[in-house]
Design a protein around this motif. Sequence first.
Motif, PDB file in Angstrom:
ATOM      1  N   LEU A  20      63.664  80.627 -58.693  1.00 24.28           N
ATOM      2  CA  LEU A  20      62.296  80.165 -58.899  1.00 24.28           C
ATOM      3  C   LEU A  20      61.661  80.922 -60.063  1.00 24.28           C
ATOM      4  CD1 LEU A  20      59.807  78.546 -57.799  1.00 24.28           C
ATOM      5  CD2 LEU A  20      59.255  80.593 -56.452  1.00 24.28           C
ATOM      6  N   VAL A  21      60.951  80.196 -60.926  1.00 24.76           N
ATOM      7  CA  VAL A  21      60.258  80.826 -62.044  1.00 24.76           C
ATOM      8  C   VAL A  21      58.760  80.533 -61.934  1.00 24.76           C
ATOM      9  CG1 VAL A  21      60.043  81.072 -64.537  1.00 24.76           C
ATOM     10  CG2 VAL A  21      62.278  80.539 -63.524  1.00 24.76           C
ATOM     11  N   ILE A  22      57.983  81.595 -61.857  1.00 22.40           N
ATOM     12  CA  ILE A  22      56.519  81.526 -61.896  1.00 22.40           C
ATOM     13  C   ILE A  22      56.095  82.192 -63.200  1.00 22.40           C
ATOM     14  CG2 ILE A  22      54.367  82.197 -60.740  1.00 22.40           C
ATOM     15  CD1 ILE A  22      56.012  82.532 -58.156  1.00 22.40           C
ATOM     16  N   LEU A 221      70.805  91.692 -57.746  1.00 25.63           N
ATOM     17  CA  LEU A 221      70.564  92.139 -56.372  1.00 25.63           C
ATOM     18  C   LEU A 221      70.141  90.980 -55.467  1.00 25.63           C
ATOM     19  CD1 LEU A 221      68.647  95.442 -57.212  1.00 25.63           C
ATOM     20  CD2 LEU A 221      70.978  95.257 -56.304  1.00 25.63           C
ATOM     21  N   ASN A 222      70.418  89.756 -55.921  1.00 26.31           N
ATOM     22  CA  ASN A 222      70.173  88.546 -55.125  1.00 26.31           C
ATOM     23  C   ASN A 222      68.696  88.230 -54.900  1.00 26.31           C
ATOM     24  OD1 ASN A 222      72.969  87.921 -54.698  1.00 26.31           O
ATOM     25  ND2 ASN A 222      73.044  89.525 -53.130  1.00 26.31           N
ATOM     26  N   TYR A 223      67.841  88.575 -55.849  1.00 29.11           N
ATOM     27  CA  TYR A 223      66.441  88.152 -55.759  1.00 29.11           C
ATOM     28  C   TYR A 223      66.367  86.634 -55.914  1.00 29.11           C
ATOM     29  CZ  TYR A 223      64.448  92.900 -56.056  1.00 29.11           C
ATOM     30  OH  TYR A 223      64.064  94.190 -55.809  1.00 29.11           O
ATOM     31  N   ASP A 224      65.302  86.069 -55.381  1.00 31.20           N
ATOM     32  CA  ASP A 224      65.178  84.606 -55.340  1.00 31.20           C
ATOM     33  C   ASP A 224      64.395  84.017 -56.505  1.00 31.20           C
ATOM     34  OD1 ASP A 224      66.384  84.008 -52.619  1.00 31.20           O
ATOM     35  OD2 ASP A 224      64.887  85.514 -52.096  1.00 31.20           O
ATOM     36  N   GLY A 225      63.711  84.857 -57.255  1.00 30.75           N
ATOM     37  CA  GLY A 225      62.915  84.308 -58.345  1.00 30.75           C
ATOM     38  C   GLY A 225      62.242  85.392 -59.142  1.00 30.75           C
ATOM     39  N   MET A 226      61.402  84.957 -60.066  1.00 33.12           N
ATOM     40  CA  MET A 226      60.720  85.883 -60.970  1.00 33.12           C
ATOM     41  C   MET A 226      59.310  85.383 -61.257  1.00 33.12           C
ATOM     42  SD  MET A 226      63.011  84.574 -64.175  1.00 33.12           S
ATOM     43  CE  MET A 226      64.338  84.195 -63.017  1.00 33.12           C
TER      44      MET A 226
END
Length: 360
Positions: A20-22, A221-226
Amino acid sequence: MENKKEMRTWLNNFNLPHPLVIAGPCSAETEEQVLKIARELKDSKVSVYRAGIWKPRTRPGGFEGVGEIGLKWLQKAKAETGLLMATEVATAAHVKLALEHDIDVLWIGARTTVNPFAVQEIADALQNTDKIVLVKNPVNPDLALWIGGVERLYNANIKNLGVIHRGFSTYEKTKYRNNPEWQIAIDFQNKFPDIPLIIDPSHITGNRDMIFQVTQEALDLNYDGMIIETHIDPDNAWSDAAQQVTPTRLKQIIFDLTIRKETDDADDYQTRLAKMRSKIDEFDAKLLDVIGKRMKVAEDIGALKKEKNVAVLQNKRWNEILEKMVNDGSQKGLSEEFIIQFFKAIHQESITHQEKIFNS
């Protein structure tokens, strides 16, 4: 609050083939600025447009946001581009206005998360909402406080929850604006693996040149978005100019990022990994053994100090040790930041052992 697979539903509903990109400006400054940036991001991998309407500043006198009028600009940007809109809320009054203007994503900032009263006020104002609500880590490195903020929202029957890792304040100067303290975010992730975890490299680094690096570390580290601050003219932004990137640079950052697989089921990978992890386990056991023996020597030193009525803390000796370890560590490929944190922990444990001797 228990981890549940349903906690990922809102993120899964985006049906994205990428994290996901915010993105958007630190602050909404003018209607023209808000719309121009939104148009630049429309045909990109950005799903949510962010802009600060109310800006809590560390000290008074700085730009503190345009206020309610900015919400109308976000409404126009949403109508024109189809992007979802996100903004920070810090009070029940902010929540009321954001909901009235149909803001899709609300986030609670680090300065607010640190205050349980403020978080509870927001949770009460958002009771039963189907909006997406994201909680930034508190400014101080306190995992329980971060979890507590999420729990207050969860208890208000808010199901679409996520967290933002934006780093932690530290008195010591580092290369970061806010020290990542990756282990705290990892600990959160381990407790609640299905609560979406989003990296905020803008606030961690405070430096646009470091945003790609920190974002890649998070994805590793397997984050879901930024969530990345993006401005058409970053150098002249009204707030946090140094950490904002242009829409063109943002698109390049996203393009250059490497998305890792969570694992690999191939027998060769699993066999080699198991052997390497076995070696790590052996080294960890040896480390604990050596540290335990070191603490026994620290206790002997404590007994000698007690006998001679000498103070536990010896600053000159400690500074000499730290300087030597930093120099030796660099020759072994270990970062100064790691060496300092590691030996501070050892030093504190040594003091604790010696104080027990003094108090026995």
